[in-house]
Design an enzyme around this catalytic site. Sequence first.
Site, PDB file in Angstrom:
ATOM      1  N   ASP A  50       0.866  -1.169   0.000  1.00  0.00           N
ATOM      2  CA  ASP A  50       0.000   0.000   0.000  1.00  0.00           C
ATOM      3  C   ASP A  50       0.911   1.230   0.000  1.00  0.00           C
ATOM      4  O   ASP A  50       2.091   1.135   0.324  1.00  0.00           O
ATOM      5  CB  ASP A  50      -0.892  -0.029   1.247  1.00  0.00           C
ATOM      6  CG  ASP A  50      -1.813   1.171   1.325  1.00  0.00           C
ATOM      7  OD1 ASP A  50      -2.376   1.566   0.285  1.00  0.00           O
ATOM      8  OD2 ASP A  50      -1.967   1.729   2.427  1.00  0.00           O
ATOM      9  N   ASP A  76      -1.641  -0.764   5.817  1.00  0.00           N
ATOM     10  CA  ASP A  76      -2.163  -0.266   7.089  1.00  0.00           C
ATOM     11  C   ASP A  76      -3.674  -0.374   7.179  1.00  0.00           C
ATOM     12  O   ASP A  76      -4.243  -0.171   8.246  1.00  0.00           O
ATOM     13  CB  ASP A  76      -1.792   1.220   7.262  1.00  0.00           C
ATOM     14  CG  ASP A  76      -2.606   2.118   6.341  1.00  0.00           C
ATOM     15  OD1 ASP A  76      -3.359   2.973   6.848  1.00  0.00           O
ATOM     16  OD2 ASP A  76      -2.499   1.970   5.116  1.00  0.00           O
ATOM     17  N   ASP A 113      -0.195   5.157   0.896  1.00  0.00           N
ATOM     18  CA  ASP A 113      -0.434   6.112   1.981  1.00  0.00           C
ATOM     19  C   ASP A 113      -0.447   5.434   3.339  1.00  0.00           C
ATOM     20  O   ASP A 113      -1.087   4.390   3.522  1.00  0.00           O
ATOM     21  CB  ASP A 113      -1.779   6.821   1.775  1.00  0.00           C
ATOM     22  CG  ASP A 113      -1.670   7.956   0.767  1.00  0.00           C
ATOM     23  OD1 ASP A 113      -0.640   8.021   0.068  1.00  0.00           O
ATOM     24  OD2 ASP A 113      -2.605   8.769   0.668  1.00  0.00           O
TER      25      ASP A 113
END
Length: 439
Positions: free
Chosen positions: A175, A403, A177
Amino acid sequence: MEEPQDLPEQPVKKAKMQESREQSLSHVSNAEVSDQKPESSSLGSNLPMSSEIMTCTDYIPRSSNDYTSQMYSAKSYAHILSVPVSETMSPYPGQTQYQALQQSQPYTIYPQTTQTYGLPPFGDASTSPSLSRATASKELDEQARKNMPGKNRGKRKADTSSSQDSELERVFLWDLDETIIIFHSLLTGSYAQKYGKDPTLVIGSGLSMEEMIFEVADTHLFFNDLEECDQVHIEDVASDDNGQDLSNYNFSTDGFSGSGSNANHSSSVGVQGGVDWMRKLAFRYRRVREIYDKYKTNVGGLLSPQKREALQRLRTDIEVLTDSWLETALKSLLLIQSRKNCVNILITTTQLVPALAKVLLYGLGEVFPIENIYSATKIGKESCFERIVSRFGKKVTYVVIGDGRDEEVAAKQHNMPFWRITNHADLVSLHQALELDFL
């Protein structure tokens, strides 16, 4: 369950691996994250984060209005941030949470159909990698791809894959961000509150980076034309490219409009989705690829001298504010990149064009070749994972690093191990696990 049998290891490394195995593997798909840093790490002593990390037990979520009166428009906020694609995710039955893996049973929730877990140790050397280690074969693959005639690309262009893909053993799905970079939480102020930073400085830095991302996307990557014509992958419209020489092509006067409201008003443009319109769309994505490849190691070449200096200061400021978050993530990215049989893939819910601008401005262009970047804005991460599995096959091992819930759900659906990143300690432990060849 029996412990996975260790493969032959170097004697000096053996004791350290035994001591760290349980701690490192316990991060995989574990919802409860320890704020303690590993006792041993070879990251060096130059990371300015150890005394800055604060616990967030008293964290109370606030809206961005608590920090700044500036409102973000729907246009800017939606396209540039990695927003979870909730409509593509199946909810948990009864909204129950995942069961965390037990330390004595690593990866048992995610059984691979092609091999068993735990992950067998790698035999690669774990010396410190650097960006200069990009291999000559990768450069040759890129050059061959650039010289490929458009008319020979076939009806449906598959995701670009190099000759090295057949030698791959592990594919790491990242991922963007809040995993590799800190961006979304800068804008909302949540990072400032979680780590006790000055919200004015944090939000101001986020807004400045947002402005630069849009400037690069709009000025150099045709985002004004492509905003309504978002693609998952850079090659998705390549089959409509006839290979025309674009050296003297004038994009500003060819009459293309990515907006459906204007596309049908001029006969020179053609019907949106028609042959002529799709050809002009493909031209733009071809030029986006050319610009990305040219400036992926020198984004400053796209900027004025003043903007170049401003970007350098901004990246330095963000690294200080985030306690070297990106530098810490880069250690793992570069270590993976140094392995000849591993590859880094980026999947983000930011639209493709602004995602490319983000990657360039944060200095990640050489880590992620453009063909290894996917946008899940339209189809969701689970479908992106399907495309990647179809590209690399089912014989390789996939490891998901992120996240958010969307990538964790997608990992579960595809029986892939998931490494959650919620703080600096998770990044440090990830690098340690890679150095010790657990991943």
